[in-house]
Design an enzyme around this catalytic site. Structure first.
Site, PDB file in Angstrom:
ATOM      1  N   SER A 132       0.854  -1.188   0.000  1.00  0.00           N
ATOM      2  CA  SER A 132       0.000   0.000   0.000  1.00  0.00           C
ATOM      3  C   SER A 132       0.886   1.232   0.000  1.00  0.00           C
ATOM      4  CB  SER A 132      -0.854   0.002   1.278  1.00  0.00           C
ATOM      5  OG  SER A 132      -1.495   1.244   1.462  1.00  0.00           O
ATOM      6  N   TYR A 145      -2.874  -0.740  10.360  1.00  0.00           N
ATOM      7  CA  TYR A 145      -2.686  -0.941   8.908  1.00  0.00           C
ATOM      8  C   TYR A 145      -1.325  -0.408   8.468  1.00  0.00           C
ATOM      9  CZ  TYR A 145      -4.178  -0.911   3.950  1.00  0.00           C
ATOM     10  OH  TYR A 145      -4.300  -1.121   2.593  1.00  0.00           O
TER      11      TYR A 145
END
Ligand code: NAD
Length: 250
Positions: A132, A145
């Site tokens: 990501s 995350y």
């Protein structure tokens, strides 16, 4: 291009993983789907892709070990399954922290450790992580995350060095915001955490990060994954490819 290659794509019943599975299948790979979802829809996807399915819950290391034993050796491993939770750190539910670390990070360790012996035996392998932009930069309220994705980038670099002389590459793809159920699902929590409307979250939080002001498409990520599986990418390893509309350039 990928005839006679077997590919496991985790979290491929939806979103980015499904687009990667479609791209690999279109090039002739034998694809194994994994992920949660409606049984009829998954059966339809298997038929569409000529794929098989293993529904292991990747939160559970024992289930991962069983899946890897059941499916046998794979040439291509795409560690894609992931989840998100948005909350201030002091309110972040500890069980959500554990689940995000288990799914977004530890599951990839388990699939990788169990796939590598088969790849080494063949002298060929491709390990790709859907990381990501949050493997490179941070946003508030996404502590678990961001921690997991930064760790995935480090894990990938480490195994790339270990496997470099075995014909096995390991790379991260780091998308910015891709319009999938994962992004849609975080909008209500972001509205609550920041006191914003839905439109404000989309335009002032999500797309504000991306200079192109548009969402990345799952198919864009899949095209990059496909390239990394090809012979032209044999010397690309330990890399972290941004596909984020310019987000991390800023
Ligand atoms: P998605 O919600 O559409 O897909 C997630 C997939 O993971 C689904 O197939 C789901 O069934 C599967 N999954 C969830 N929990 C699981 C479990 N316990 N066991 C097995 N499978 C499980 O999300 P997406 O946006 O396609 O995300 C895919 C990956 O891309 C994730 O790692 C995510 O962090 C990453 N990513 C997404 C974006 C984005 O903007 N959508 C951006 C950067 C990175």
């Amino acid at each position: 291009m990928l005839k006679e290659k077997r590919a496991l794509v985790t979290g491929s019943t939806s979103g980015i993983g499904l687009a990667i599975a479609r791209a690999l299948a279109a090039e002739g790979a034998e694809v194994i789907l994994n992920g949660l979802g409606d049984a009829d829809e998954i059966a339809r996807l298997c038929e569409e892709l000529g794929a098989t399915y293993n529904g292991a819950n990747l939160l559970d290391p024992a289930a991962i070990a069983q899946m890897m034993a059941d499916i046998g050796p794979v040439d291509i491993l795409v560690n894609n399954a992931g989840m998100q939770h948005v909350a201030p750190v002091e309110d972040f539910p500890p069980e959500k922290w554990d689940a995000i670390l288990a799914l977004n990070l530890s599951a990839a360790f388990h699939t990788t450790r169990l796939a590598v012996p088969g790849m080494k035996a063949k002298g060929w392998g491709r390990i790709i992580a859907t990381a990501s932009a949050h493997s490179l930069t941070a946003s508030p309220f996404k502590s678990a995350y961001v921690a997991a994705k930064h760790a995935m980038a480090g894990f990938t670099k480490s195994i790339a060095l270990e496997l470099a002389t075995h014909g096995i590459t390991a790379n991260c793809i780091s998308p910015g915001y891709v319009w999938t159920p994962l992004v849609e699902g975080q909008i209500p929590d972001t509205m609550a955490a920041r006191g914003l409307t839905r439109d404000q979250v989309i335009n002032d939080v999500l797309l504000a990060k991306q200079p192109t002001k548009s969402f990345v498409q799952p198919e864009d990520v899949a095209a990059l994954a496909l390239f990394l599986c090809g012979d032209a990418a044999r010397n690309i390893t330990g890399a972290n490819y941004s596909i984020d509309g310019g987000w991390t350039a800023g």
